[in-house]
Motif scaffolding. Structure first.
Motif, PDB file in Angstrom:
ATOM      1  N   SER A  85      79.905  74.170   1.824  1.00 16.58           N
ATOM      2  CA  SER A  85      79.171  75.284   1.213  1.00 16.58           C
ATOM      3  C   SER A  85      78.022  75.723   2.107  1.00 16.58           C
ATOM      4  O   SER A  85      77.751  76.919   2.250  1.00 16.58           O
ATOM      5  CB  SER A  85      78.651  74.865  -0.164  1.00 16.58           C
ATOM      6  N   ALA A  86      77.332  74.734   2.717  1.00 14.64           N
ATOM      7  CA  ALA A  86      76.230  75.083   3.620  1.00 14.64           C
ATOM      8  C   ALA A  86      76.732  75.884   4.821  1.00 14.64           C
ATOM      9  O   ALA A  86      76.085  76.851   5.250  1.00 14.64           O
ATOM     10  CB  ALA A  86      75.521  73.813   4.084  1.00 14.64           C
ATOM     11  N   VAL A  87      77.891  75.490   5.352  1.00 13.98           N
ATOM     12  CA  VAL A  87      78.455  76.223   6.498  1.00 13.98           C
ATOM     13  C   VAL A  87      78.836  77.640   6.094  1.00 13.98           C
ATOM     14  O   VAL A  87      78.551  78.615   6.810  1.00 13.98           O
ATOM     15  CB  VAL A  87      79.674  75.460   7.059  1.00 13.98           C
ATOM     16  N   LEU A  88      79.475  77.799   4.928  1.00 13.62           N
ATOM     17  CA  LEU A  88      79.918  79.122   4.493  1.00 13.62           C
ATOM     18  C   LEU A  88      78.740  80.038   4.191  1.00 13.62           C
ATOM     19  O   LEU A  88      78.774  81.237   4.503  1.00 13.62           O
ATOM     20  CB  LEU A  88      80.808  78.994   3.256  1.00 13.62           C
ATOM     21  N   ASN A  89      77.697  79.483   3.573  1.00  9.50           N
ATOM     22  CA  ASN A  89      76.566  80.319   3.193  1.00  9.50           C
ATOM     23  C   ASN A  89      75.593  80.554   4.339  1.00  9.50           C
ATOM     24  O   ASN A  89      74.675  81.361   4.212  1.00  9.50           O
ATOM     25  CB  ASN A  89      75.816  79.673   2.020  1.00  9.50           C
TER      26      ASN A  89
ATOM     27  N   VAL B 182      85.712  83.780   6.721  1.00  8.52           N
ATOM     28  CA  VAL B 182      87.167  83.670   6.584  1.00  8.52           C
ATOM     29  C   VAL B 182      87.749  82.865   7.733  1.00  8.52           C
ATOM     30  O   VAL B 182      88.685  82.078   7.562  1.00  8.52           O
ATOM     31  CB  VAL B 182      87.791  85.076   6.495  1.00  8.52           C
ATOM     32  N   ARG B 183      87.197  83.024   8.918  1.00  4.52           N
ATOM     33  CA  ARG B 183      87.697  82.269  10.070  1.00  4.52           C
ATOM     34  C   ARG B 183      87.382  80.785   9.952  1.00  4.52           C
ATOM     35  O   ARG B 183      88.177  79.932  10.352  1.00  4.52           O
ATOM     36  CB  ARG B 183      87.084  82.832  11.352  1.00  4.52           C
ATOM     37  N   ARG B 184      86.239  80.445   9.373  1.00  5.84           N
ATOM     38  CA  ARG B 184      85.834  79.049   9.289  1.00  5.84           C
ATOM     39  C   ARG B 184      86.573  78.283   8.195  1.00  5.84           C
ATOM     40  O   ARG B 184      86.674  77.046   8.266  1.00  5.84           O
ATOM     41  CB  ARG B 184      84.320  78.961   9.022  1.00  5.84           C
ATOM     42  N   LEU B 185      87.064  78.958   7.182  1.00  8.49           N
ATOM     43  CA  LEU B 185      87.718  78.262   6.069  1.00  8.49           C
ATOM     44  C   LEU B 185      88.858  77.356   6.544  1.00  8.49           C
ATOM     45  O   LEU B 185      88.895  76.173   6.188  1.00  8.49           O
ATOM     46  CB  LEU B 185      88.214  79.269   5.028  1.00  8.49           C
ATOM     47  N   PRO B 186      89.849  77.856   7.307  1.00  7.44           N
ATOM     48  CA  PRO B 186      90.905  76.936   7.766  1.00  7.44           C
ATOM     49  C   PRO B 186      90.374  75.807   8.637  1.00  7.44           C
ATOM     50  O   PRO B 186      90.860  74.675   8.550  1.00  7.44           O
ATOM     51  CB  PRO B 186      91.845  77.865   8.559  1.00  7.44           C
ATOM     52  N   GLU B 187      89.372  76.075   9.465  1.00  7.70           N
ATOM     53  CA  GLU B 187      88.816  75.021  10.312  1.00  7.70           C
ATOM     54  C   GLU B 187      88.202  73.896   9.480  1.00  7.70           C
ATOM     55  O   GLU B 187      88.274  72.724   9.856  1.00  7.70           O
ATOM     56  CB  GLU B 187      87.757  75.613  11.238  1.00  7.70           C
ATOM     57  N   LEU B 188      87.614  74.240   8.334  1.00  5.80           N
ATOM     58  CA  LEU B 188      86.973  73.237   7.490  1.00  5.80           C
ATOM     59  C   LEU B 188      87.974  72.426   6.680  1.00  5.80           C
ATOM     60  O   LEU B 188      87.747  71.249   6.380  1.00  5.80           O
ATOM     61  CB  LEU B 188      85.976  73.916   6.542  1.00  5.80           C
ATOM     62  N   LEU B 189      89.105  73.024   6.307  1.00  5.88           N
ATOM     63  CA  LEU B 189      90.045  72.378   5.392  1.00  5.88           C
ATOM     64  C   LEU B 189      91.182  71.656   6.098  1.00  5.88           C
ATOM     65  O   LEU B 189      91.724  70.682   5.567  1.00  5.88           O
ATOM     66  CB  LEU B 189      90.620  73.424   4.428  1.00  5.88           C
ATOM     67  N   VAL B 190      91.589  72.133   7.273  1.00  2.00           N
ATOM     68  CA  VAL B 190      92.726  71.531   7.986  1.00  2.00           C
ATOM     69  C   VAL B 190      92.176  70.519   8.989  1.00  2.00           C
ATOM     70  O   VAL B 190      91.224  70.820   9.722  1.00  2.00           O
ATOM     71  CB  VAL B 190      93.535  72.631   8.715  1.00  2.00           C
ATOM     72  N   PRO B 191      92.743  69.302   9.072  1.00  2.00           N
ATOM     73  CA  PRO B 191      93.915  68.778   8.336  1.00  2.00           C
ATOM     74  C   PRO B 191      93.548  67.862   7.181  1.00  2.00           C
ATOM     75  O   PRO B 191      94.397  67.223   6.615  1.00  2.00           O
ATOM     76  CB  PRO B 191      94.629  67.976   9.426  1.00  2.00           C
ATOM     77  N   ARG B 192      92.257  67.784   6.856  1.00  2.00           N
ATOM     78  CA  ARG B 192      91.812  66.776   5.886  1.00  2.00           C
ATOM     79  C   ARG B 192      92.328  67.052   4.480  1.00  2.00           C
ATOM     80  O   ARG B 192      92.820  66.155   3.797  1.00  2.00           O
ATOM     81  CB  ARG B 192      90.285  66.729   5.881  1.00  2.00           C
ATOM     82  N   TYR B 193      92.225  68.314   4.047  1.00  2.00           N
ATOM     83  CA  TYR B 193      92.616  68.643   2.675  1.00  2.00           C
ATOM     84  C   TYR B 193      93.766  69.648   2.605  1.00  2.00           C
ATOM     85  O   TYR B 193      94.179  70.003   1.494  1.00  2.00           O
ATOM     86  CB  TYR B 193      91.418  69.201   1.904  1.00  2.00           C
ATOM     87  N   ALA B 194      94.250  70.106   3.716  1.00  2.00           N
ATOM     88  CA  ALA B 194      95.333  71.085   3.695  1.00  2.00           C
ATOM     89  C   ALA B 194      96.082  71.029   5.014  1.00  2.00           C
ATOM     90  O   ALA B 194      95.509  70.745   6.079  1.00  2.00           O
ATOM     91  CB  ALA B 194      94.795  72.496   3.445  1.00  2.00           C
TER      92      ALA B 194
END
Length: 572
Positions: free
Chosen positions: A195-199, A208-220
């Motif tokens: 949340s801190a990174v997104l905000n 939008v570009r950072r979302l996949p970087e934050l989630l892959v591969p740990r949670y998606a």
């Protein structure tokens, strides 16, 4: 004292046994010991008679007080009948009392005498039996105690075993609780960090570009972001799963797979035709008003943990708010920047004087502030150049900057020196906005004069480059800031101008740095201005302005607006 008996027949054996019993009685041998002595002696004599021949029974009893208190009976073969297998047999019993010398060793064949001996033997046997019964009762008592003790031990073992199992269950429950707490802490930490990174960004493309970087591969395994009003499909694929379309229509998360997901708050849907072998979680990106897109994720394994899915849905909610905030900011920033640039007028063309100005908004915030520059002619032909800075940032500061610029132009129509104009602006601002302040520097050029007149109010000093390349900082005492609750009369200052001179006016955003203050920045500005040649300033003043900003603003991130106004007096 020693007694001897010859034994050849059963009668001899019986009489010898009776005599020994009487000796034992007379010497105080206890009944139990007498019974044991009689039984052992009878058994031995019976064996001797079975073998045949003659035997001698010898009994030694203590005679004097110094002798050992023991009655000792020995059975040996009669003289002349000894054989290798007929060794002596011995038995001893204690004698607590001294013996009495009488005829107890003489046993007759009288039936009464034999009967009395038999009854005496029975009496000893009765005592032995009573003692045996007492021992049996004692054994039974101890057996019961031992049984009860064993039962208690068994019960204690059972309790200990139950306590051990309960402790193991408690340890297992504690380990499970600790694991669950650690997983919850891990999810909350990830959610907070993400949340801190997104905000932290106010650029929705960056979010939008950072979302996949934050989630892959740990949670998606894969992440697709579908924004409804996007002009192109740079955020994801052009085709969207049916579950994503349903999530967009209903505003509720959807799970598309060949098996139920069992995820809380998520509707199960059939597997996607686009990717039938992989489950998909489609979460709408909700905002305060309406969904703006759908976040589609595929799991890193076979399926998601329910708690992970809940965390991902909360992250999607926060991502939607962050994207919406960024878009609103970008919209307001574009409006503000358009307004800011509309307030900055074009510079006039003046014979013999070149002008070049640059305005760079701050990289943080709405990109709108109170920095401004202006240049206009007076009725007498003089040219007023001004640069200023209204305290604060945002739309309010920009409005006040516009009002100050308009007021300055109105005051300058009737003439007046730079000091007089700043004094009138001070009164205007103090009356209009008592809680708002500004700084400014005004320089006046006149085609019929070879002097520069200038005045400053709380503003960084102008920098003057002479034709020979030397640079001077015009640091004559300025007036106080405009708008402070103080009556002041701002003084004018003059400098002789020669062709080829260049005056630089600027705001503090160009020279001030938090770590070092403003003076080193002014020195750098003077050094950069002095590094240009006369031909650069005479023919390429606009290019020179750009080239001056590069070394002074090496950092792309700016906390404040930057204004630069160059005034160059052309050569003859």
């Amino acid at each position: 004292m020693t007694h001897n008996w010859q034994v050849r027949t059963v009668t001899d054996a019986a009489r010898a046994r009776i005599a020994v019993a009487r000796l034992a009685t007379s010497h105080g041998v206890p009944a139990v010991e007498r019974a044991r002595l009689a039984a052992a002696l009878s058994d031995r004599l019976r064996r001797c008679l079975t073998k045949g021949g003659g035997w001698v029974l010898t009994v030694d009893v203590p005679g004097s007080p110094g002798e050992a208190r023991t009655l000792r009976a020995v059975v040996t073969p009669s003289p002349g009948e000894a054989a290798a297998d007929r060794g002596p047999w011995t038995v001893s019993v204690p004698c607590p009392e001294p013996g009495r010398e009488d005829d107890t060793t003489e046993v007759t064949g009288d039936p009464a005498d034999l009967s009395e001996a038999l009854l005496g033997a029975d009496e000893d046997t009765s005592v032995v039996l009573d003692r045996l019964a007492e021992q049996e009762r004692l054994v039974a008592f101890h057996r019961d105690e031992l049984h009860q003790t064993n039962q208690g031990v068994l019960a204690l073992h059972a309790e200990l075993d139950a306590a051990g199992r309960a402790q193991e269950e408690a340890f297992a429950a504690e380990r499970l609780a600790r694991t669950e707490a650690e997983d919850a802490r891990r999810r909350l930490t990830f959610l907070a960090d993400t949340s801190a990174v997104l905000n932290a960004s106010l650029n929705h493309d960056e979010i939008v570009r950072r979302l996949p970087e934050l989630l892959v591969p740990r949670y998606a395994h894969h992440v697709d972001v579908w924004l409804f009003d996007s002009e192109d499909d740079r955020y994801g694929s052009t085709s969207h799963p049916r579950a994503a379309v349903r999530a967009a229509r209903t505003g509720r998360p959807q799970y598309a797979a060949g098996h139920p997901g069992g995820l809380p708050g998520v509707e199960d849907q059939p597997a996607s035709a686009l990717d039938p072998d992989r489950p998909l979680l489609c979460v709408p990106l909700l905002t305060r008003r309406t969904p703006l897109g759908v976040l589609t994720l595929s799991p890193p394994g076979d399926r998601w943990d329910p708690d992970d899915a809940v965390m991902l849905m909360e992250l999607a909610r926060r991502a939607g708010i962050a994207i919406d905030n960024a878009r609103r900011f970008e919209h307001n920033r574009d409006i503000a920047e358009t307004l800011q640039r509309a307030l900055l007028t074009d510079l006039p063309t003046t014979p013999g004087l070149g002008l070049a100005a640059r305005y760079l908004p701050a990289t943080h915030g709405l990109n709108i502030g109170g920095d401004w520059y202006d240049a206009f002619r007076q009725r007498d032909g003089g040219l007023i150049t001004v640069i200023g800075d209204v305290t604060g940032h945002g739309l309010h500061a920009a409005v006040m900057m516009s009002q100050l610029r308009t007021a300055l132009r109105a005051y300058a129509v009737d003439g007046g020196s730079p000091g007089e104009l700043l004094t009138r602006l001070h009164g205007f601002l103090n009356h209009l906005q008592p809680d708002l302040f500004a700084t400014a520097v005004i320089a006046r050029f006149h085609p019929d004069e070879d002097t520069l007149t200038w005045a400053a109010a709380g503003h960084p000093p102008p920098v003057l480059r002479l034709p020979d390349g030397r640079v001077r900082v015009l640091d004559a005492k300025p007036g106080a800031m405009l708008g402070i609750p103080l009556r002041q009369q701002i003084a004018d200052h003059t400098e002789r101008l020669t062709p080829g001179s260049t005056l630089a006016l600027y705001t503090d955003g160009l020279v001030e740095r938090r770590a070092e203050g403003i003076d080193p920045g002014i020195e750098r500005l003077a050094s950069v201005l002095g590094s240009f040649g006369p031909e650069d300033l005479d023919t390429r003043l606009d290019d020179t302005a750009d080239r001056m900003l590069r070394p002074l603003l090496s950092d792309s991130e700016r906390d404040d607006d930057v204004c630069l106004l160059l005034c160059h007096v052309h050569g003859p």
